[in-house]
Structures are given as C-alpha cells and as structure tokens.
Write an enzyme that holds these catalytic residues in place. Structure first.
Site, PDB file in Angstrom:
ATOM      1  N   ASN A 241       1.409  -1.316  -0.281  1.00 42.73           N
ATOM      2  CA  ASN A 241      -0.270   0.135  -0.453  1.00 42.73           C
ATOM      3  C   ASN A 241       0.348   1.684   0.182  1.00 42.73           C
ATOM      4  O   ASN A 241       0.503   1.822  -0.756  1.00 42.73           O
ATOM      5  CB  ASN A 241      -1.016  -0.153   0.958  1.00 42.73           C
ATOM      6  CG  ASN A 241      -2.103  -1.021   1.066  1.00 42.73           C
ATOM      7  OD1 ASN A 241      -2.393  -1.110   0.332  1.00 42.73           O
ATOM      8  ND2 ASN A 241      -2.651  -1.587   2.435  1.00 42.73           N
ATOM      9  N   LYS A 246      -1.765   5.186   8.035  1.00 39.60           N
ATOM     10  CA  LYS A 246      -3.231   4.830   8.078  1.00 39.60           C
ATOM     11  C   LYS A 246      -4.291   4.388   8.886  1.00 39.60           C
ATOM     12  O   LYS A 246      -3.719   3.726  10.162  1.00 39.60           O
ATOM     13  CB  LYS A 246      -3.264   3.792   6.925  1.00 39.60           C
ATOM     14  CG  LYS A 246      -4.895   2.314   6.613  1.00 39.60           C
ATOM     15  CD  LYS A 246      -4.181   1.693   5.505  1.00 39.60           C
ATOM     16  CE  LYS A 246      -4.021   0.562   6.259  1.00 39.60           C
ATOM     17  NZ  LYS A 246      -3.456  -0.548   4.929  1.00 39.60           N
TER      18      LYS A 246
END
Length: 496
Positions: A241, A246
C-alpha cells in the site's frame, strides 16, 4: 508503632525478593544468571526465572534465536518486570533462525518494560503484543517478514516510546509488513510517542480493524516516510500500500478506530500521507506536517458513524494535495485562506539526518527538515487545541521555530519578554519583562505533557522579574508556561 514496623518489614521483604538476572553472549545457561560474572547465555532462560519486580539485564552483542521468545509472566502496576539493555550497551536479537510465519518475541503478559533492544530478521513480527500496560522504549525492529511491532489480541494501555521500525517486508505479496500496527482485534488506549517508521513495504502505521470495534489509539511526535518501497528504494509491488499513517478501515467499511495524531510528520510515501482508509471512527489530526507524498497528503472521504467527528487543525501541507470531505472540520490549516506556503517557509526541505541516530536519551534527532523559519506566516498562526505551545499561539505543523542563544542552551521561539535558561546544573532562571504584575502560576512540562513542577502564586512586580527554580533536569526540551490573571505566556528551553 507496631503498624509502622510491619509496614517496614513488608517493604524490605518485597525488595529482598526482587532479583536481577544477567544475560551475555559469552554466558552459559548452566550459570545462575544472578551476577555479571555468571550470566545466562539466552534471554529465554532468564525469562523463565522472573517474577514481578525482577529485571533482566542484557549485555551488548548479537543473540541468535531460532524459536519465539514468549513473555507470559506478568508484573504489577507497582512492580513491573524489566527487560533492559545493560548500561549503554546494545543487545541485538537476531531471529533469522525462526521459521517463516514465526514471531521473534510474543508479549502476552502485563506490566513489562522493555528498553534498548534491537530485534531483526524474524519470520513474522519482531515483537507482537497482546498484553496490557506494557512500555516499550528505545527499541528498534527491522528486516522482519511482517510488521516490526504489532499490537492485537485485545492489547490495551500500552506505551511505545522512542522506537524505530524499518525495512520490514513480507514475501511473497509484500502487502502486510508495516512499521507499527495497532490493528485487527487490538484494544484501546495504546499510545505511541517519538517513534519513526520508514521503508516498510506496506504502511508506516496501520490501524485496520477486524475482530474489535470502537477502540482508540493516539500518536504524538511520530515520523514516517518512504513506505511502500523496499530498502533499496524500489517499488514493493501492487499489494504494497505505501501509506504513511493509515488510521483504520475494515473489511465491511463499518468498524470504528478513534485515532488521534498530534505533531506527526509524513513524507515521500508511495501512497497517502495521512489516510482515513474507510475508518468510521473519530479522526483527529492536529499540528501535523505532510510533504511530497505520491497520493493525497491528507485524505478523509467517507462519512463517519453517527456521533463521530473528523477534525484537521493547525496542519501544514507542502508540495502535495489534500482530499477532505465537506464534513471534516478544518481550522487554521496551511491550505485554508490567508496562508501561502513555499520553500521559504522552512529552514530546510533536505531530509539529511532524518533516519540518523537518536539522542542519548532515545529522543528524536535534532534536524532542520520541515521546521519553520522565524519569518514564516505559519508561525504563531494556529489555534489553541489544549497542547503546550510557544509564543502567543501555536505554530502550524509538527515543529516549532527555534532560535540559538549559545552557552549550550537553545532558547526556542517564545513570547517576547518571557524567557527561561539554565543558570547552572540544577537551576533554571526565568526572566520576565512584561507589562504584568500580581500573582502568577508557573508550570514546567516535558514534551510528553507531564508536569515536572508547579510554582503557585509567584508574586510579580512591574518591570524586570527574575525567578530561580532549583530543579535537576535531564537533557532535553521542556515547556514553561505562566498564567497571570487572564493571560498566558510560554517558552521552551533545550538543556544540553
């Protein structure tokens, strides 16, 4: 008298049963491990001996491991179990002998303090925590085949202080190895302070939820960069990712992770700098800085659960973009009206030193990167969010401005006429030359917000006031605040 005598007996009995165990690379597990001259050879042997209040002191050197070290015995709130680097030595735990999918160290117990340990080459997490009320300080986790340090299994009220996690990559898809993770079935009130995560193939921090809901995590003074890449700088692939922070997300896009970031920095990541990732919980980003991420530097796009809020305040964005939905409360960010941002706002955009050695006490290195210049319009431009700040108002972004004053003391940008400096090894001088008089309260904090001392009802007169506070302080940065009637003043001082 009998009561006092009994209390003393219990106290000294408690001290007597607390033990130190020593581990050295030239030791032997047939030793008793209780002296520097008779150390164990392995941490696992020492772990099998400890009880609440005991310490394991590990000498410098490299320790090879081919099985997971399990920490299952709990300490107590008043008697932690300690796993510590001995003196200033550097023990390195090499888990390259562990099978793929096997962790290096698994902490399922409560009230442990682990400090000064380097962990590398585990077949899964270097350190996995499912216990509670633990403190991990000045440790590093690198080159592991999954997340460096991961919290899960209901883990709550753990403190991760001044730790580094980098170069973690999980074959074969390289889609899960983060620097740090508080995710899946993690519990609440886990706290990260002064940590760094870089060149992890997935994310710097990951808060993805599965198996629990409506938990809270807080980060302060944390940096992350260049995630989504291998350590040689090449792209880790489509499954990697590459977000900086996050802060949540779930399979069904319904779970809540209440995530607060304060004074955090994210730059040069393969994807987003600060990413909602379909988290439905509270999202609060205060005094953060983002620079040059390939995706949106700040991204909150999906409506939250009922009663939850998203706030982005006092943040800085340079050389990037933001994607924030209309429901996000935004105040005094650099992209809001009245601000312009360019390279001249910063002392430096050169990242030199960002991954360099930490200071002796484990705190982050002093670098100029993304610090504001004195004449930037972002200085003193924020709103008071309840955190310590300098001058008349907080600066925008993760860092405050600094001004050198010599004599080994760095006087950080402060309210005019209100300064503090170190007079000698045990005294702070506060010089106040303001249009104030009457009673004032003085408070000294460390940068994690802990109150060091408080002087109430100090009497001030018109003109110059000098106040001397006798206090022994470790090297570092401190915040001094003064309240005088309805006005507040603040300054920082760095003691070398």
């Amino acid at each position: 008298m009998k009561i006092y005598f009994l209390v003393l007996v219990l106290f000294f009995t408690k001290l007597a049963v607390s033990s130190n165990y020593y581990v050295a690379s030239n030791g032997s597990d047939s030793n008793n491990g209780t002296t520097l001259e008779t150390p164990f050879a392995s941490i696992a042997t020492a772990v099998s001996k400890v009880a609440a209040g005991d310490s394991i002191l590990v000498r410098g050197g490299t320790y090879q491991h081919n099985v997971t070290i399990y920490l299952k015995t709990s300490g107590t709130e008043s008697a932690n179990i300690y796993l510590l680097a001995y003196a200033d030595e550097k023990p390195v735990l090499d888990f390259s002998g562990t099978a793929f999918g096997k962790r290096g160290m698994a902490l399922s117990a409560n009230y442990w303090t682990i400090k000064g340990i380097e962990m590398m080459y585990a077949g899964d997490n270097a350190l996995n925590i499912s216990g509670n009320f633990n403190t991990i300080e000045f440790c590093s986790f690198h080159d592991n085949k999954d997340t460096g340090l991961q919290l899960g299994g209901g883990a709550h009220d753990n403190n991760i202080i001044n730790c580094d996690s980098y170069f973690n990559a999980d074959p074969t898809d390289y889609g899960d190895a983060d620097g740090f993770a508080a995710k899946l079935d993690v519990g609440s009130n886990n706290y990260f302070y002064g940590c760094r995560a870089w060149f992890n193939c997935d994310d710097g921090w990951d808060g993805y939820m599965r198996g629990n809901d409506d938990v809270s995590t807080k980060l302060e003074n944390c940096w992350t960069w260049s995630n989504g890449y291998f350590k040689d700088g090449t792209d880790a692939g489509k499954s990697a990712n590459g977000n900086g922070f996050k802060v949540g997300g779930s399979d069904d896009k319904m779970l809540k992770h209440n995530f607060t970031l304060v004074n955090c920095l994210s730059f040069y990541n393969k994807a987003k700098g600060f990413d909602q990732n379909n988290n439905k919980g509270d999202i609060k980003w205060y005094n953060c800085t983002a620079y040059g991420n390939k995706g949106a530097d700040y991204s909150i796009y999906l409506a939250l659960a009922a009663g939850k809020i998203a706030e982005v305040k006092n943040c800085v964005l340079f050389n990037g973009t933001q994607s924030l939905a209309s429901f996000v409360v935004q105040e005094t960010n650099s992209w809001n009206a009245n601000f312009t941002v360019d390279k001249s706002d910063f002392l430096s955009v050169d990242t030199t030193g960002i991954s360099g050695p930490r200071q002796a006490d484990g705190s982050l290195p002093e670098v100029a990167f993304m610090h504001l210049t004195d004449n930037s319009d972002l200085v003193n431009a924020g709103i008071d969010l309840g955190f310590p700040f300098l001058g008349v108002a907080p600066d925008l972004g993760a860092f405050e401005t600094t001004v050198e004053t010599g004599n080994g003391i760095k006087q950080l940008n402060s309210t005019h006429g209100f300064v503090a400096f170190q007079s000698n090894s045990s005294t702070i001088t506060i010089r106040i030359e303001l249009e104030v008089e009457g009673s004032a309260d003085l408070s000294l904090y460390n940068l994690s917000g802990r109150l060091i001392l408080k002087n109430n009802s100090t009497e001030l007169k018109q003109g110059l006031n000098e106040i001397y506070i006798p206090v022994d302080l470790l090297s570092g940065i401190y915040l001094l605040k003064m309240n005088n009637h309805d006005k507040s003043y603040s300054t920082k001082v760095m003691i070398h």
